[in-house]
Design an enzyme around this catalytic site. Structure first.
Site, PDB file in Angstrom:
ATOM      1  N   THR A  89      72.097  13.333  38.851  1.00 51.89           N
ATOM      2  CA  THR A  89      72.808  14.128  37.836  1.00 51.89           C
ATOM      3  C   THR A  89      73.181  15.505  38.402  1.00 51.89           C
ATOM      4  O   THR A  89      74.294  15.996  38.171  1.00 51.89           O
ATOM      5  CB  THR A  89      71.910  14.313  36.589  1.00 51.89           C
ATOM      6  OG1 THR A  89      71.534  13.027  36.118  1.00 51.89           O
ATOM      7  CG2 THR A  89      72.634  15.074  35.498  1.00 51.89           C
ATOM      8  N   GLU A 148      64.083  18.078  37.433  1.00 51.34           N
ATOM      9  CA  GLU A 148      62.823  17.446  37.890  1.00 51.34           C
ATOM     10  C   GLU A 148      61.981  18.531  38.534  1.00 51.34           C
ATOM     11  O   GLU A 148      62.439  19.160  39.482  1.00 51.34           O
ATOM     12  CB  GLU A 148      63.115  16.408  38.978  1.00 51.34           C
ATOM     13  CG  GLU A 148      64.136  15.400  38.624  1.00 51.34           C
ATOM     14  CD  GLU A 148      64.533  14.526  39.824  1.00 51.34           C
ATOM     15  OE1 GLU A 148      64.153  14.809  40.984  1.00 51.34           O
ATOM     16  OE2 GLU A 148      65.242  13.547  39.570  1.00 51.34           O
ATOM     17  N   CYS A 183      66.506   9.930  20.688  1.00 49.76           N
ATOM     18  CA  CYS A 183      66.759  10.999  19.697  1.00 49.76           C
ATOM     19  C   CYS A 183      68.252  11.319  19.650  1.00 49.76           C
ATOM     20  O   CYS A 183      68.884  11.501  20.676  1.00 49.76           O
ATOM     21  CB  CYS A 183      65.976  12.261  20.068  1.00 49.76           C
ATOM     22  SG  CYS A 183      66.475  13.722  19.116  1.00 49.76           S
ATOM     23  N   HIS A 239      76.076  15.164  40.552  1.00 44.72           N
ATOM     24  CA  HIS A 239      77.317  15.045  39.759  1.00 44.72           C
ATOM     25  C   HIS A 239      77.775  16.412  39.257  1.00 44.72           C
ATOM     26  O   HIS A 239      78.962  16.708  39.226  1.00 44.72           O
ATOM     27  CB  HIS A 239      77.116  14.115  38.561  1.00 44.72           C
ATOM     28  CG  HIS A 239      76.946  12.678  38.941  1.00 44.72           C
ATOM     29  ND1 HIS A 239      77.795  12.044  39.819  1.00 44.72           N
ATOM     30  CD2 HIS A 239      76.022  11.761  38.588  1.00 44.72           C
ATOM     31  CE1 HIS A 239      77.401  10.796  39.985  1.00 44.72           C
ATOM     32  NE2 HIS A 239      76.316  10.594  39.257  1.00 44.72           N
TER      33      HIS A 239
HETATM   34 ZN    ZN Z   1      65.390  13.334  17.143  1.00 45.46          ZN
END
Ligand code: ZN
Ligand code: NAD
Length: 345
Positions: A43, A67, A110, A46
């Protein structure tokens, strides 16, 4: 509180900027961590190269990187579990704890997730603040470069644990850092035979240092023929797709045994077209989409595997360098000449 050195995506264009920013102040439920080691993820690459996804998602200026491991140096007034002086790694998905998914045990999907180093300032910095919930305590004697890459290891653990690999032949397509980690995890939890593929021989050479039985390069080997031979014409029981490459997805489903299981982690850069009826329906394939890590089941499993020495992911770390030399790391990734790169602020 003073300034810290950071790596910024300063403007919506390729590249990065070495700069300075105020050291963040933790809110009531947050902890401030002094970054000791931080990994470069696909990522981040990118974001550096500024691809289509980054242009749509990232709002510069932002400190990227996610990370990491570090030492807690300050805590908010409502922090109770974590103390100053603790060493932590972290879950990088900051969830709302209010939506349907969060309230029904599926925080990894989420609806209102914010990602560290993508939506909020990240870890290519001397300090980072995170919610207490996201801090994962690590033993002080665990090598810092290992604690720094627990987040991608969690992707590998999640991908493997979602299917039943016990006594099974497992095909892992893509030996990037996460596919390589999945080799070790699949072996640790009981896969009988592990086959790994990659188009990059450098990465296959890392795979050979791990608990893998066969490695193939689809640019040179006829993988469908080879794998059917290995499996007595039956195909593999489990496919762990860790490349996002069209060719790997297509051939992976072809080599899957009828009734087999598939975990899809690799993110294709565009829509994928496969023969839905033959590859999935008539085959009775069971498919799992994998995103992030289960919070926090995946972290507990990872902790068990690491602290009981069930996996050896050290060979996957091919380069360690100073945070200031991050651009050199990005160039290595671009050239396909790295496993995991870990940076030290
Ligand atoms: Zn959530
Ligand atoms: P990576 O880009 O380093 O690894 C991908 C590997 O696939 C490379 O080594 C590449 O050479 C190889 N590859 C390309 N074409 C191939 C082919 N035809 N057959 C076999 N291998 C081929 O990425 P990574 O950091 O190891 O991550 C793996 C994948 O998972 C990426 O697609 C990444 O975007 C994705 N990812 C998903 C999540 C998630 O939550 N779903 C999280 C992190 C990463």
């Amino acid at each position: 509180m003073g300034k810290m050195r950071v790596v910024l995506k300063q403007s919506p264009a390729p590249g990065l900027t070495l700069g300075e920013k105020e050291i963040p102040v933790p809110g009531a439920g947050e902890v401030l961590v002094k970054v000791i080691a931080t990994g470069i993820c696909g990522t981040d690459f990118h974001i550096w190269s500024w691809d289509k996804w980054s242009a749509a998602r990232i709002k510069p200026p932002i400190v990227f990187g996610h990370e990491f491991t570090g030492e807690v140096v300050d805590i908010g007034s409502e922090v109770h579990r974590i103390k100053k002086g603790d060493f932590v790694s972290a879950e990088t998905h900051i969830v709302c704890n209010r939506c349907y998914e969060c309230l029904t045990g599926k925080k990894h999907v989420c609806k209102n997730v914010k990602i560290l180093g993508v939506d909020v300032d990240g870890t290519f910095a001397e300090y980072v603040k995170i919610p207490e919930e996201n801090a994962w305590l690590v033993p002080s004697n665990r090598p810092k470069e290992i604690s720094a890459i627990m987040e991608p290891l969690g992707n590998a653990v999640h991908t493997v644990m979602e299917v039943d690999v016990r006594g099974k032949t497992v095909l892992i397509t893509g030996c990037g850092p996460i596919g390589l980690m999945a080799i070790e995890v699949a072996h640790a939890v009981g896969a009988s035979k592990i086959i790994a593929t990659d188009t990059n021989d450098y990465r296959l050479s890392i795979a050979k240092q791990l608990n893998v039985n066969y490695v193939f390069n689809p640019l040179k080997d006829n993988i469908e023929k080879e794998i059917l031979e290995i499996t007595h014409g039956e195909g593999v029981d489990v496919l762990l797709e860790m490349s996002g490459a069209f060719a790997a997805i297509e051939s992976g489903f072809k080599i899957l045994r009828p009734g087999g299981e598939v975990s899809l982690l690799g993110i294709p850069s565009d829509r994928v077209s496969i023969d839905f009826a033959e590859a999935i329906i008539f085959k009775g394939a069971v498919i799992h989409g994998i995103v992030g890590r289960r919070m926090y089941e995946t972290w507990y499993t990872m902790e068990e595997l690491l602290s009981n020495n069930r996996i050896n992911i050290s060979p996957i770390i091919t380069h360690k360098m100073k945070l200031d030399n991050i651009e050199e790391g990005m160039e290595l990734i671009k050239a396909g000449k790295s496993g995991k790169i870990v940076l030290y602020p």
